[in-house]
Design a protein around this motif. Structure first.
Motif, short mmCIF file in Angstrom:
data_model
loop_
_atom_site.label_atom_id
_atom_site.label_comp_id
_atom_site.label_asym_id
_atom_site.label_seq_id
_atom_site.Cartn_x
_atom_site.Cartn_y
_atom_site.Cartn_z
N ILE A 9 0.84 -1.21 0.00
CA ILE A 9 0.00 0.00 0.00
C ILE A 9 0.87 1.25 0.00
O ILE A 9 0.57 2.24 -0.68
CB ILE A 9 -0.96 -0.02 1.21
CG1 ILE A 9 -1.96 -1.17 1.05
CG2 ILE A 9 -1.69 1.32 1.35
CD1 ILE A 9 -2.86 -1.38 2.24
N LYS A 48 2.10 1.64 -3.51
CA LYS A 48 1.03 2.09 -4.40
C LYS A 48 0.75 3.59 -4.21
O LYS A 48 0.47 4.30 -5.19
CB LYS A 48 -0.24 1.28 -4.16
CG LYS A 48 -0.16 -0.16 -4.68
CD LYS A 48 -1.44 -0.93 -4.36
CE LYS A 48 -1.34 -2.38 -4.86
NZ LYS A 48 -2.57 -3.15 -4.51
N ASN A 49 0.81 4.06 -2.99
CA ASN A 49 0.60 5.49 -2.76
C ASN A 49 1.71 6.32 -3.39
O ASN A 49 1.45 7.40 -3.94
CB ASN A 49 0.52 5.78 -1.25
CG ASN A 49 -0.91 5.69 -0.72
OD1 ASN A 49 -1.80 6.36 -1.21
ND2 ASN A 49 -1.12 4.85 0.28
N GLU A 91 0.87 6.20 -7.10
CA GLU A 91 -0.35 6.94 -7.41
C GLU A 91 -0.10 8.44 -7.42
O GLU A 91 -0.71 9.19 -8.18
CB GLU A 91 -1.43 6.60 -6.37
CG GLU A 91 -2.74 7.35 -6.52
CD GLU A 91 -3.52 6.96 -7.76
OE1 GLU A 91 -4.40 7.73 -8.18
OE2 GLU A 91 -3.25 5.87 -8.32
N VAL A 115 -5.27 3.67 -0.60
CA VAL A 115 -4.48 4.31 -1.65
C VAL A 115 -5.29 5.47 -2.20
O VAL A 115 -6.42 5.29 -2.65
CB VAL A 115 -4.14 3.31 -2.77
CG1 VAL A 115 -3.36 4.00 -3.89
CG2 VAL A 115 -3.37 2.11 -2.22
#
Length: 711
Positions: free
Chosen positions: A40, A43-44, A47, A161
Motif C-alpha cells: 500500500i 502504491k501510494n 499513485e 491508496v
C-alpha cells in the motif's frame, strides 16, 4: 537523554525535512503478499507520481512492480531520506540500527506493541528512542498511521491508496494537522476542506518514541504555506519542548488550536498539600498552554470552527462580541450564552448609537445585540449598516450575525452588504444562516468564501468559536529575573509553619505579628509585647494538621487564658501523637476577620510550577472552586483569574460584604509564583487561609504549608 544530547536542533530540523519531503524512500519489510502494508505504501508513492528513488527490503530477494527486493539493508545506497518500517514490533530496534548504519535520515514506524501494551512495552519504546537520538536519525511513531504533505503530494500511509489533492502554489493560509490519532486527523481534514480551507500537512504522531508534537509544531512554524496548526493531544510527552515551540509560533503569528481530552478531574495526591490534590494534570496543562498562547478548545465542533476562523483571521482583536440578528428572542439567548462563555457583549458608544439611530427605523433600538426585526426583509442594506457600526467599536473584537435565509435573493443581498461593511476591517465576521439543513444558495457561499466571511448553520457554534477567538490568552511575559533575597535555608520535608512564614515574609507577604517560643514564660512575654488577643499554634514538621490535633487555640484574651491554653495545647498534642517533640509554640496576634482565600502552588514533575487561587478555609475542599495559573503570570493576570472564580461575586461586594483587596491577593500570588520559579527545592506551597480585607487594606497569611526537597 534529551533530543539535543546527541543531535543538534539543526540536525533534527534537517531530519524533519527529509521525513516530510523525502526525495528517496526505502520500504522495509516488503513481501510478495499483495495488499500488505508495504504494498500500500508503494502504491501510494506510485499513485502520487513520486519521482524519487524507491528501494525495497524484505526477508527474501525478488521484485515488486519492477523494483528489486533487497534482502539486507546494508545493500542500500548510503543516505536514503526515509525508511518506512512495515516490520513487526520485535524487529523495529534492529531495523533502525541497520538504517542508521546506512545514514538513513528519518524513519516512520507503523507497528504497534510498544507503550500502549504496558510498562515493558514502554521501556522498550524508550530504549529505542534513546538509540535513534544517539544516532542522529529522526523517527515518527510507532503505532501511527503515517502522514501526508499536501504541498508536494507526498503521502506515506498504509491505510488505503489515494491521490493527494495538491495545494495550489503560493498558498499561505493553510492549516496543518498534527495528531496523536490518525483517524481523527482525517476527519478534521475533510471538515476543513469542505469549508474551502486548505490543509498543508496531516501528520499522525502515534506513540512518539522520538518526534513529538513540539517537534512538528516547531518545524511547521517555518512552513510558508501553513498559517494555523491544529493539535490533537492525549499526552504532551515533552512539555518544555512543546511550550518553546508554542512561544515561537506565537511570535511568528501562527496560531495553535488544540483539543486535549481529559477535563474530568483526576486529582493527583501531592505531599500532604490540598494544592497538589486539587491540581489535576489537565488543569496544569491548561494553565501552561493557554499562557503560551494556545487556543485550547473543548469540542470537535469548536476545534474545526476555531481553526477555520484563524485561517482567515490569524491575528484577531481581543474584546467582546458584536451581534446582529432579526430576532428579539435571539438577543436574550445570546446574552445568556455569552455570559456562560465569559465573553462580553459590549454596550455601544454614544456616537455609534447616534449613528445607528439615524439609519434605523425609530422602533429599532440601536443597542448591541442589534435586532433588525423584519425590517431587513424590506431594507437589506440595514444589515450592512449594522455590521459596519459594530466593527467600528473599539470594544468589539468580532461580529456574529444570526439571521434566516428568507430567500435566495435576500441571502445574496445580505452577504453583499456584509462584505461591503467589512471592507478594511481585520475583525472576524461570521454568519449563522438559520434554517438547519435548508440549502444555501451557491452564490451566497461563493461570495462569503471569497471575502473571508465565516458561514455556519448553527448560532451556538458561531458564538462559541468567536468567543474563543476574542478571549485569546494574553501575551505571556518573560520569566522575571532572579532577585537576590535573604531567604532561610530549607530542610527537606514539610516545613513547620513558623519557618514557612519566615520564607513568606522574605517575599513581602504579610504574616501575623508573633514569635516562636519554647516555654510559657516566653509565650506570656511575647503576648504582652504584641497585645491580646493572641493565638497559639503547636509547631513540628511532623504535625501537618495542627487544628485536627488540637494544636491551635484561638482568641486568647488575657494572661490567664493563655496560661490555661498552654497546658491544654500540650495535652492535646500528646493525645493525638504520643511522644511527639514540638519545635516550639508559635504565639501570634489574633487577626481580624476578612474573606478567607487560598493561594498555593505546586511543581508539576513535567509541566513545572503553577499557582492556585480559590476560596480558602474548608471551602477549597468543599467547593473546589479554584483557578490554576502559570507561575510567571503578572499581577494583572492573577487579578483577571480571580474574577473567573465561580464565587467571584464575594470579592467585589456581595450583599452586605464590602469589596476585598483583590490587588493585594494578586501580589501574594506573584510572590508565590516567584518562590516556585526561583527555589526549585520547593515542591508545594499552600497559604490557607489568606485573610483578605476590605479593598486597600491588604491581606495576611494566617497559615503556611510548604514542602521542600531540601537544599
Amino acid at each position: 537523554m534529551s533530543a539535543s544530547t546527541s543531535s543538534t536542533a539543526a540536525d533534527r530540523s534537517s531530519g524533519l525535512r527529509r521525513l516530510l519531503a523525502a526525495k528517496s524512500v526505502v520500504i522495509v519489510g516488503m513481501s510478495s503478499r499483495p495488499n500488505s502494508a508495504g504494498h500500500i505504501v508503494l502504491k501510494n508513492l506510485r499513485e502520487n507520481d513520486f519521482t524519487g528513488g524507491i528501494h525495497l527490503v524484505g526477508r527474501s530477494e525478488g521484485d515488486v512492480d519492477g523494483l528489486p527486493i533487497l534482502s539486507d539493508i546494508t545493500k542500500l545506497p548510503s543516505g536514503v531520506d526515509l525508511a518506512v518500517l512495515t516490520v513487526p514490533a520485535q524487529s523495529v530496534a534492529g531495523t533502525l540500527e541497520d538504517c542508521m548504519k546506512q545514514q538513513v535520515g528519518s524513519a516512520i514506524v507503523f507497528a504497534s506493541g510498544f507503550a500502549e501494551t504496558g510498562e515493558d512495552g514502554r521501556k522498550e519504546q524508550d530504549r529505542i528512542g534513546e538509540l535513534v537520538r544517539s544516532g542522529g536519525m529522526v523517527v515518527v511513531g510507532p503505532n501511527c498511521l503515517g502522514f501526508t504533505n499536501y504541498a508536494e503530494g507526498f503521502s506515506i500511509t498504509f491505510v488505503g491508496v489515494n491521490k493527494v489533492p495538491v495545494m495550489p502554489k503560493g498558498t499561505d493560509d493553510a492549516v496543518a494537522i498534527v495528531s496523536q490519532s490518525g483517524g481523527l486527523a482525517n476527519h478534521l481534514r475533510h471538515g476543513l476542506n469542505s469549508r474551502g480551507v486548505a490543509v498543508s500537512y496531516n501528520i499522525s504522531t502515534g506513540n512518539e518514541m522520538d518526534l513529538g508534537l513540539g517537534d512538528f509544531v516547531d518545524h511547521l512554524v517555518d512552513d510558508a504555506a501553513t498559517r494555523v496548526i491544529m493539535i490533537y493531544a492525549e499526552d504532551i510527552r515533552r512539555p518544555d519542548m512543546f511550550l518553546r515551540a508554542a512561544a515561537r509560533a506565537r511570535t511568528a503569528g501562527k496560531p495553535l488550536v488544540m483539543l486535549f481530552p481529559g477535563r474530568s478531574p483526576h486529582a493527583r495526591e501531592a505531599a500532604k498539600s490540598h494544592t497538589g490534590a486539587l491540581a489535576g494534570d489537565y488543569a496544569v496543562m491548561k494553565a501552561k498552554v493557554e499562557r503560551a498562547g494556545v487556543h485550547l478548545v473543548d469540542t470537535l465542533d469548536e476545534f474545526i470552527d476555531v481553526a477555520e476562523i484563524l485561517s482567515r483571521y490569524p491575528a484577531p482583536s481581543r474584546g467582546g462580541l458584536g451581534i446582529l440578528t432579526f430576532s428579539g428572542a435571539f438577543c436574550g439567548i445570546a446574552h445568556d450564552f455569552c455570559a456562560d462563555l465569559g465573553v462580553e457583549i459590549p454596550v455601544l458608544s454614544a456616537p455609534t448609537e447616534n449613528e445607528l439611530r439615524e439609519l434605523l427605523p425609530s422602533f429599532i433600538s440601536p443597542k448591541n445585540p442589534i435586532d433588525l426585526g423584519t425590517e431587513a426583509v424590506w431594507k437589506p442594506e440595514l444589515v450592512g449598516a449594522g455590521v459596519a457600526a459594530l466593527l467600528k467599536e473599539p470594544s468589539i473584537g468580532a461580529v456574529a450575525i444570526s439571521i434566516p435565509i428568507v430567500s435566495p435573493s435576500h441571502a445574496r443581498a445580505y452577504i453583499e452588504h456584509v462584505v461591503a461593511a467589512k471592507a478594511g476591517s481585520a475583525k472576524p465576521v461570521a454568519m449563522a444562516m438559520l434554517g438547519d439543513q435548508l440549502p444555501l444558495p451557491q452564490e451566497f457561499a461563493d461570495i462569503a468564501r471569497a471575502n473571508k466571511v465565516i458561514v455556519s448553520r448553527s448560532s451556538d457554534r458561531i458564538l462559541k468559536a468567536m468567543a474563543r477567538i476574542v478571549r485569546q490568552p494574553p501575551v505571556a511575559s518573560d520569566v522575571p529575573a532572579v532577585v537576590s533575597r535573604q531567604r532561610p535555608d530549607l530542610p527537606g520535608g514539610t516545613l513547620p509553619e513558623w519557618l514557612g512564614k519566615t520564607l513568606l515574609q522574605s517575599e513581602g507577604i504579610n504574616v501575623p505579628q508573633g514569635k516562636l517560643v519554647g516555654n510559657l514564660d516566653e509565650a506570656l512575654k511575647v503576648a504582652n509585647e504584641i497585645g491580646y488577643p493572641v493565638v497559639i499554634k503547636a509547631q513540628a514538621a511532623a504535625l501537618a494538621h495542627k487544628t485536627e490535633a488540637g494544636g491551635v487555640i484561638l482568641n486568647l484574651a488575657d494572661r490567664d487564658a493563655l496560661s490555661a491554653a498552654w497546658a491544654t495545647l500540650h495535652a492535646n498534642i500528646q493525645n493525638a501523637q504520643p511522644g511527639l517533640a514540638l519545635e516550639g509554640v508559635l504565639v501570634e496576634k489574633m487577626s481580624a476577620r476578612g474573606l478567607e482565600l487560598v493561594v498555593g502552588g505546586r511543581r508539576d514533575p513535567r509541566w513545572g510550577p503553577v499557582v492556585l487561587l480559590g476560596l480558602g478555609g474548608i471551602m477549597v475542599e468543599a467547593l473546589q472552586d479554584v483557578r490554576l495559573v502559570a507561575a510567571d503570570a503578572t499581577k494583572e493576570e492573577f487579578v483577571a483569574e480571580l474574577a473567573k472564580l465561580k464565587a467571584a461575586k464575594m470579592l467585589y461586594g456581595f450583599r452586605n460584604m464590602a469589596p476585598v483587596d483583590v490587588e493585594a491577593t494578586a501580589e501574594v500570588a506573584v510572590a508565590i509564583g516567584r518562590l516556585l520559579l526561583e527555589m526549585p527545592e520547593i515542591s508545594d506551597i499552600e497559604v490557607n487561609p489568606l485573610m483578605v480585607y476590605e479593598r486597600g487594606h491588604g491581606a495576611i497569611a494566617l497559615d503556611a504549608l510548604i514542602v521542600s526537597t531540601g537544599n
